[in-house]
Design an enzyme around this catalytic site. Structure first.
Site: not given
Length: 665
Positions: A116, A200, A235, A275, A288, A290, A348
Site C-alpha cells: 500500500k 493516512e 472496515n 479502490e 489502494e 488489490n 458482532f
C-alpha cells in the site's frame, strides 16, 4: 490450457475456483490443514494434500508447504484465491522459479501495487489523486502519534500488506493511536507475516467504491465497471452491490480510465481492483490496489456476464482477452450479502461451532432474477476459530436495484442456518433500512444507524398483524396434528377451537379462525386475512401467502407458541385460548442474572494480554484485556469504574463464550 491447477486457499473461494476449473475441464488440487480435513473444498477437488496444523501461519501461508504440494501433484498452475499468499511476491517468485504458472499478476506488479505504501507513491507519480498520509514505514507508537498529529485527526492506521479489514484501526486521539498501532502490527503479523504499518487521513462521510480491472499479457486492459462497498463494519465489507447507486456515467468513466492507466503503468495482468474513496461531490481519491480476486467479485460477474476466475486462468495461460471495453455493458443490478459466523446480538463477536442446519436458498438464474450462493461449508460441518468467519456470499440479480433488493429480502428470509451465531438478522435489517434502499449511505452507515449495536428490529403494525394471522393458522394446524396423534377424538373440529389470543412484540391480538381445505381466513379486529400454506408441523421454514403476498418465516416451537424470525426481528409469538391468555397475564417475568461485576469472554478465543491485576482500580473505558479470535484482536474495556477482585485467566488461555475472565468488587 492447463490440465491441472492447485488452489492455495480454503473455504468458499477455493470452492468457487474449483467450480470454474471443472467447467473448463481442468483438474483441481486442494490443500488443507488439520482443521479443514473434512472441509467442502477438500471434498470437491480431484486431489487434496495435507499441509500442516490448523493455524494459517503453520499451513496456508507457509510457501514451502504449498510448493511441496505443487511438486507432489504435478500442478501446472496455482490460483491463490484472496488473502493468505495471494499478494505475496515471494510466493509468486517461488512458483516462477519452479516453472509453475501463477494465476495472478506478475511479481513486479504485486510488489508495486500490492504494497500500500509503494502503490500510493506510484499513484501520485501517475497523477492519481490520493488521500493525504505518511507513505513511509513507522518505527514505533511514539512516531505514529507524531505523524498522526501532523496529518490531523482522525487517522487510519493500516497494515501495508493488509486486506479484509485486518490490521486496520481508526484513531481519533493519541491514546487510540498508541493502542491501535500495536494491535494493527499484531494482526498484520499474524494474518500476513508482515507487520509494517502506515498512516493516512481518515476521510469522514466517504463512500467506498472500487473498480474491477482485467488485463492480459498482450497489452489489452479493460475495467468491468464499479462496485459500491460502503456498508462496512470495522472496515470489513458486509454488503456490496454493482453498479453504485451514486456514480454518474462521467465519474464512472473517469474512475475506470484512471484505474486502467494505473494498472498498465506497472505492467499489470490478470484481475485486480482499484479502490477509491468518493466524497459527496463525486471527487474520488485512490486508496489502494488489490492485486488479486476480490471477495465481492460475484456482483461484477452478475452485471457483466464475465467469469473473472475463467479470465484469470486464460490470461495466466497466455491467452488474449476476447472482448474490449466497448463490449462491457452494465446489465441490471446485483447485490451481495456476506454471511458471517458472528453474533450481531453480542456486538458482532465471532461464533464457532457446528452447523446443525445449513440450507441456503436454491440457486437459480432467469431473465427476471438470479440467486447465487458462494459457500465453503455444509450442514454438519464446523466453523473453526482459526480462520475468517465468513460462511457464504449470498447474491441476487435483477433488472433494477429495487428488484434486486426484493429478491435479496426473500433469499435472506429463506436461508436456514442453525447451530452458531450469525448475522442473517442484521443483513435482513439493512435490506429494509431507508438509507440503504434510497442508496444514500456512507462507510459510516453501521456506526450511525446502529450506534448502540444491533438488538433486532421492531416490526411495524401491519407486518405484526400478518405474522399474527400466519402463526394463528400454523397453530391450528399443529393442534389438529396433536389431537390426531393423541387419538382423543376422530373429529378434530370438536377439539380445535376457533377463538385465540396472539401475543407478539408487546401487543395482543384476538383472532378468529375459519378454516377450509385450501387455507384459513383469520379475522383480527376488523381485518380478515386469507392465509394459505403447505407447511407441516416440525418444518423450520414456513412459506405462506397472506392475502396473496408471500411471507417467509423461520419458526420453532416454544412453550405456548413459536419463536419466529423475520426480516431482522426475533420474536416470541404466543398463541393461547382466551382463558390461557388471561392466566398468562398473571405470571411473573424471569429476572436475568446480575453479571455487572463480571467480565465475561464475549466469544471463543485466546487471551493475548491481561492489562490489570487484582487490587487495581480501573476507570470507565480502560483496557482490561485483549482476546484474539478468527485472526482479529478484540480489546475488552471496563464499562464502569471499579476494583479488580479476581483474575481468572492469563495470556495464552483459550476461553469459551461467557467464561469469567475477571471479577470486580
Amino acid at each position: 490450457m492447463f490440465k491441472k491447477i492447485l488452489i492455495a486457499n480454503r473455504g468458499e473461494i477455493a470452492c468457487r475456483v474449483i467450480k470454474t476449473a471443472r467447467r473448463m475441464g481442468i483438474a483441481t488440487v486442494a490443500v488443507y490443514s488439520d482443521a479443514d480435513r473434512n472441509a467442502l473444498h477438500v471434498k470437491m477437488a480431484d486431489e487434496a494434500v495435507h499441509i500442516g496444523p490448523s493455524p494459517a501461519n503453520q499451513s496456508y501461508i507457509v510457501i514451502d508447504k504449498i510448493m511441496d504440494a505443487v511438486r507432489q501433484t504435478g500442478a501446472e498452475a496455482v490460483h491463490p484465491g484472496y488473502g493468505f499468499l495471494s499478494e505475496n511476491p515471494k510466493f509468486a517468485q517461488a512458483l516462477q522459479a519452479a516453472g509453475v504458472a501463477f494465476i495472478g499478476p506478475p511479481v513486479g506488479a504485486i510488489e508495486a501495487m500490492g504494497d500500500k505504501i509503494t502503490s500510493k507513491k506510484l499513484a501520485q507519480e501517475a497523477g492519481v489523486s490520493t488521500v493525504p498520509g505518511h507513505m513511509g514505514l513507522i518505527a514505533d507508537a511514539d512516531e505514529a502519534i507524531k505523524i498522526a498529529g501532523e496529518i490531523g485527526y482522525p487517522v487510519m492506521i493500516k497494515a501495508s500488506a493488509g486486506g479484509g479489514g485486518k490490521g486496520m484501526r481508526i484513531a481519533w486521539k493519541e491514546d487510540e493511536v498508541r493502542e491501535g498501532f500495536q494491535s494493527s502490527k499484531n494482526e498484520a503479523a499474524n494474518s500476513f507475516g508482515d507487520d509494517r504499518i502506515f498512516i493516512e487521513k481518515f476521510v469522514t462521510q466517504p463512500r467506498h467504491i472500487e473498480i474491477q480491472v482485467l488485463a492480459d499479457g498482450h497489452g489489452n486492459a479493460v475495467y468491468l465497471h464499479e462496485r459500491e462497498c460502503s456498508i462496512q463494519r470495522r472496515n470489513q465489507k458486509v454488503i456490496e452491490e454493482a453498479p453504485s447507486p451514486f456514480l454518474d456515467e462521467e465519474t464512472r468513466a473517469a474512475m475506470g480510465a484512471q484505474s486502467v492507466a494505473l494498472a498498465q503503468s506497472v505492467g499489470y495482468t490478470s484481475a485486480g481492483t482499484v479502490e477509491f474513496i468518493v466524497d459527496g461531490d463525486r471527487n474520488f481519491y485512490f486508496l489502494e490496489m488489490n492485486t488479486r480476486l476480490q471477495v465481492e467479485h460475484p456482483v461484477t460477474e452478475l452485471i457483466t456476464g464475465i467469469d473473472l476466475v475463467e479470465q484469470m486462468i486464460r490470461v495466466a495461460a497466455g491467452e488474449k482477452l476476447a472482448f474490449g471495453q466497448s463490449d462491457l455493458k452494465i446489465n441490471g443490478w446485483a447485490i451481495e450479502s456476506r454471511l458471517y459466523a458472528e453474533d450481531p446480538y453480542r456486538g458482532f463477536l465471532p461464533s464457532i461451532g457446528r452447523l446443525t442446519r445449513y440450507r441456503p436458498p436454491v440457486e437459480e438464474a432467469t431473465d427476471a432474477y438470479a440467486v447465487r450462493n458462494d459457500t465453503g461449508v455444509f450442514e454438519g460441518g464446523e466453523i473453526s476459530m482459526f480462520y475468517d468467519p465468513m460462511i457464504a456470499k449470498l447474491c441476487t440479480w435483477a433488472p433494477t436495484r429495487s428488484e434486486a433488493i426484493d429478491h435479496m429480502r426473500l433469499a435472506l428470509d429463506g436461508f436456514e442456518l442453525e447451530g452458531i451465531g450469525h448475522n442473517l438478522p442484521f443483513l435482513a435489517a439493512v435490506m429494509d433500512h431507508p438509507k440503504f434502499t434510497s442508496g444514500n449511505m456512507t462507510t459510516a452507515f453501521i456506526e450511525e444507524e446502529f450506534p448502540d449495536g444491533f438488538d433486532g428490529v421492531a416490526l411495524g403494525g401491519d407486518t405484526l398483524v400478518r405474522i399474527a394471522a400466519a402463526v394463528t393458522a400454523m397453530h391450528r394446524i399443529s393442534e389438529i396434528r396433536r389431537t390426531r396423534i393423541t387419538g382423543r377424538m376422530n373429529n378434530h373440529e370438536r377439539t380445535v377451537g376457533t377463538d385465540w389470543n396472539v401475543a407478539v412484540q408487546g401487543q395482543s391480538f384476538d383472532a378468529v379462525v375459519k378454516a377450509d381445505r385450501a387455507g384459513a381466513d383469520v379475522t383480527i379486529g376488523a381485518q380478515t386475512l386469507r392465509v394459505e400454506s403447505d407447511w407441516l408441523p416440525g418444518q423450520p421454514l414456513v412459506r405462506l401467502s397472506v392475502d396473496g403476498t408471500p411471507l417467509v418465516l423461520k419458526a420453532a416451537r416454544i412453550p405456548g407458541g413459536y419463536r419466529v424470525r423475520h426480516r431482522g426481528a426475533d420474536l416470541k409469538v404466543h398463541v393461547r385460548t382466551p382463558r390461557q391468555a388471561e392466566l398468562a397475564g398473571l405470571m411473573l417475568e424471569k429476572v436475568p442474572a446480575d453479571t455487572s461485576k463480571l467480565l465475561l469472554c464475549p466469544m471463543p478465543g485466546l487471551i493475548v494480554k491481561v492489562d490489570v491485576a487484582v487490587g487495581d482500580e480501573v476507570q470507565e473505558g480502560q483496557t482490561l484485556c485483549t482476546v484474539e479470535a478468527m485472526k482479529m484482536e478484540n480489546i475488552l474495556r471496563a464499562e464502569r469504574r471499579g476494583v479488580v477482585s479476581k483474575v481468572n485467566a492469563s495470556a495464552g488461555d483459550s476461553l469459551a463464550v461467557d467464561d469469567v475472565i475477571m471479577e470486580f468488587e
